[in-house]
Scaffold this active site. Structure first.
Site, PDB file in Angstrom:
ATOM      1  N   GLY A  46       0.780  -1.236   0.000  1.00 42.34           N
ATOM      2  CA  GLY A  46       0.000   0.000   0.000  1.00 42.34           C
ATOM      3  C   GLY A  46       0.808   1.281   0.000  1.00 42.34           C
ATOM      4  CD  GLU A 101       1.596   0.815   6.444  1.00 44.00           C
ATOM      5  OE1 GLU A 101       1.421   1.067   5.240  1.00 44.00           O
ATOM      6  OE2 GLU A 101       1.155  -0.211   6.987  1.00 44.00           O
ATOM      7  CG  ASP A 102      -1.161   2.428   2.645  1.00 39.60           C
ATOM      8  OD1 ASP A 102      -0.657   1.904   3.662  1.00 39.60           O
ATOM      9  OD2 ASP A 102      -1.963   1.818   1.920  1.00 39.60           O
ATOM     10  CG  ASP A 105      -8.390   0.755   9.580  1.00 34.58           C
ATOM     11  OD1 ASP A 105      -9.045   1.144  10.562  1.00 34.58           O
ATOM     12  OD2 ASP A 105      -8.935   0.179   8.608  1.00 34.58           O
ATOM     13  CE  LYS A 133     -10.540   3.568   7.134  1.00 37.76           C
ATOM     14  NZ  LYS A 133     -11.207   2.321   6.674  1.00 37.76           N
ATOM     15  CG  PHE A 155     -13.320  -0.096   1.874  1.00 37.07           C
ATOM     16  CD1 PHE A 155     -12.222  -0.062   1.036  1.00 37.07           C
ATOM     17  CD2 PHE A 155     -13.500  -1.198   2.709  1.00 37.07           C
ATOM     18  CE1 PHE A 155     -11.305  -1.098   1.015  1.00 37.07           C
ATOM     19  CE2 PHE A 155     -12.579  -2.242   2.689  1.00 37.07           C
ATOM     20  CZ  PHE A 155     -11.479  -2.190   1.843  1.00 37.07           C
ATOM     21  CG  ASP A 162      -5.619  -3.411  -1.614  1.00 31.82           C
ATOM     22  OD1 ASP A 162      -5.171  -2.926  -0.549  1.00 31.82           O
ATOM     23  OD2 ASP A 162      -5.976  -4.590  -1.721  1.00 31.82           O
ATOM     24  NE  ARG A 168      -2.198  -2.950  -4.005  1.00 34.51           N
ATOM     25  CZ  ARG A 168      -2.261  -3.173  -2.689  1.00 34.51           C
ATOM     26  NH1 ARG A 168      -2.178  -2.166  -1.854  1.00 34.51           N
ATOM     27  NH2 ARG A 168      -2.431  -4.384  -2.227  1.00 34.51           N
TER      28      ARG A 168
HETATM   29  C1  PRP Z   1      -3.364  -2.047   4.713  1.00 33.29           C
HETATM   30  C2  PRP Z   1      -2.696  -0.682   4.715  1.00 33.29           C
HETATM   31  C3  PRP Z   1      -1.898  -0.689   6.002  1.00 33.29           C
HETATM   32  C4  PRP Z   1      -2.772  -1.507   6.931  1.00 33.29           C
HETATM   33  C5  PRP Z   1      -3.518  -0.597   7.865  1.00 33.29           C
HETATM   34  O1  PRP Z   1      -2.420  -3.017   4.277  1.00 33.29           O
HETATM   35  O2  PRP Z   1      -1.844  -0.550   3.592  1.00 33.29           O
HETATM   36  O3  PRP Z   1      -0.670  -1.334   5.816  1.00 33.29           O
HETATM   37  O4  PRP Z   1      -3.696  -2.235   6.086  1.00 33.29           O
HETATM   38  O5  PRP Z   1      -4.414  -1.327   8.672  1.00 33.29           O
HETATM   39  P1  PRP Z   1      -4.196  -1.585  10.231  1.00 33.29           P
HETATM   40  O6  PRP Z   1      -3.786  -0.287  10.880  1.00 33.29           O
HETATM   41  O7  PRP Z   1      -5.564  -2.029  10.680  1.00 33.29           O
HETATM   42  O8  PRP Z   1      -3.171  -2.662  10.375  1.00 33.29           O
HETATM   43  P2  PRP Z   1      -2.856  -4.487   3.813  1.00 33.29           P
HETATM   44  O9  PRP Z   1      -2.671  -5.427   4.952  1.00 33.29           O
HETATM   45  O10 PRP Z   1      -4.209  -4.413   3.190  1.00 33.29           O
HETATM   46  O11 PRP Z   1      -1.778  -4.862   2.718  1.00 33.29           O
HETATM   47  P3  PRP Z   1      -1.438  -3.996   1.405  1.00 33.29           P
HETATM   48  O12 PRP Z   1      -0.631  -2.823   1.865  1.00 33.29           O
HETATM   49  O13 PRP Z   1      -0.650  -4.921   0.541  1.00 33.29           O
HETATM   50  O14 PRP Z   1      -2.742  -3.570   0.790  1.00 33.29           O
HETATM   51 MG    MG Z   2      -4.646  -3.867   1.385  1.00 34.26          MG
HETATM   52 MN    MN Z   3      -0.372  -2.052   3.788  1.00 32.78          MN
END
Ligand code: PRP
Ligand code: MG
Ligand code: MN
Length: 183
Positions: A46, A101-102, A105, A133, A155, A162, A168
């Site tokens: 991400g 980090e993107d 959450d 978030k 969302f 994604d 993405r």
């Molecule tokens: C997503 C996003 C963060 C994480 C945030 O990654 O990119 O890394 O979730 O959520 P959290 O604070 O609840 O942990 P994901 O696991 O979907 O993998 P990706 O980056 O490959 O999409």
């Molecule tokens: Mg993801």
């Molecule tokens: Mn991620």
């Protein structure tokens, strides 16, 4: 309208909004890390788009490495377990590490990563999160040193984020239409 864009209910951050936020974060990081040669750790997948932009807004020597972890996989909800898919190639002992980090959450991914990397004896570990978030009634587990902006509990897709590996490549941050992920 193209299929990808028509799945978006609302644009939250335009390309111009993103550019302004990233420039401001880059200036802060440049100031704080002058003379430190930080290691920027991009969390695949991400954070890849944000990292590519943020790096170019940082005006001091730095290096970059990548870690792949996943907690969401193809699901809309976190599995609650963080999985390392690819570890760093760089030794971080004595280094100033900046995790990029993107989105923050639940904080599960970042809590896990911070603990893991701190265990390797770095000089420091900080976090730059493009989005945080806002979930009502929940205090985030992590307070990143650098935050782009806050987003509502919806969302969010685009700019690296994604849903089921799609969206993405949207150049902006948008809210996905519920009918897309409730299918
Ligand atoms: C997503 C996003 C963060 C994480 C945030 O990654 O990119 O890394 O979730 O959520 P959290 O604070 O609840 O942990 P994901 O696991 O979907 O993998 P990706 O980056 O490959 O999409
Ligand atoms: Mg993801
Ligand atoms: Mn991620």
């Amino acid at each position: 309208m193209e299929a990808l864009h028509s799945d978006v209910k609302e644009v939250l951050l335009s390309e111009e909004d993103i550019h302004q936020i990233v420039s401001r974060m880059g200036e802060q990081i440049t100031r704080d890390y002058a003379g430190k040669n930080p290691l920027v750790v991009a969390v695949l997948r991400g954070a890849v788009v944000f990292t590519a932009d943020l790096m170019r807004a940082i005006d001091c020597p730095m290096s970059v490495d990548f870690m792949a972890v996943s907690s969401y996989g193809e699901a809309a909800k976190s599995s609650g377990v963080v999985r390392i898919v690819k570890d760093l190639d760089t030794k971080i002992e004595g280094r100033d590490v900046l995790i990029v980090e993107d989105i923050l959450d639940s904080g599960l991914t970042l809590s896990y990563l911070i603990d893991l990397l701190k265990g390797r004896g770095p000089a420091s570990v900080e976090v730059a999160a493009f989005l945080v978030k806002d979930v009502t009634g929940k205090t985030p587990a992590i307070e990143p040193r650098y935050v782009g902006t806050h987003v509502p509990d919806e969302f969010i897709v685009g700019y690296g984020l994604d849903f089921a590996e799609r969206y993405r490549n949207l150049p902006y941050i948008g809210i996905l239409k519920p009918e897309v992920y409730q299918k």
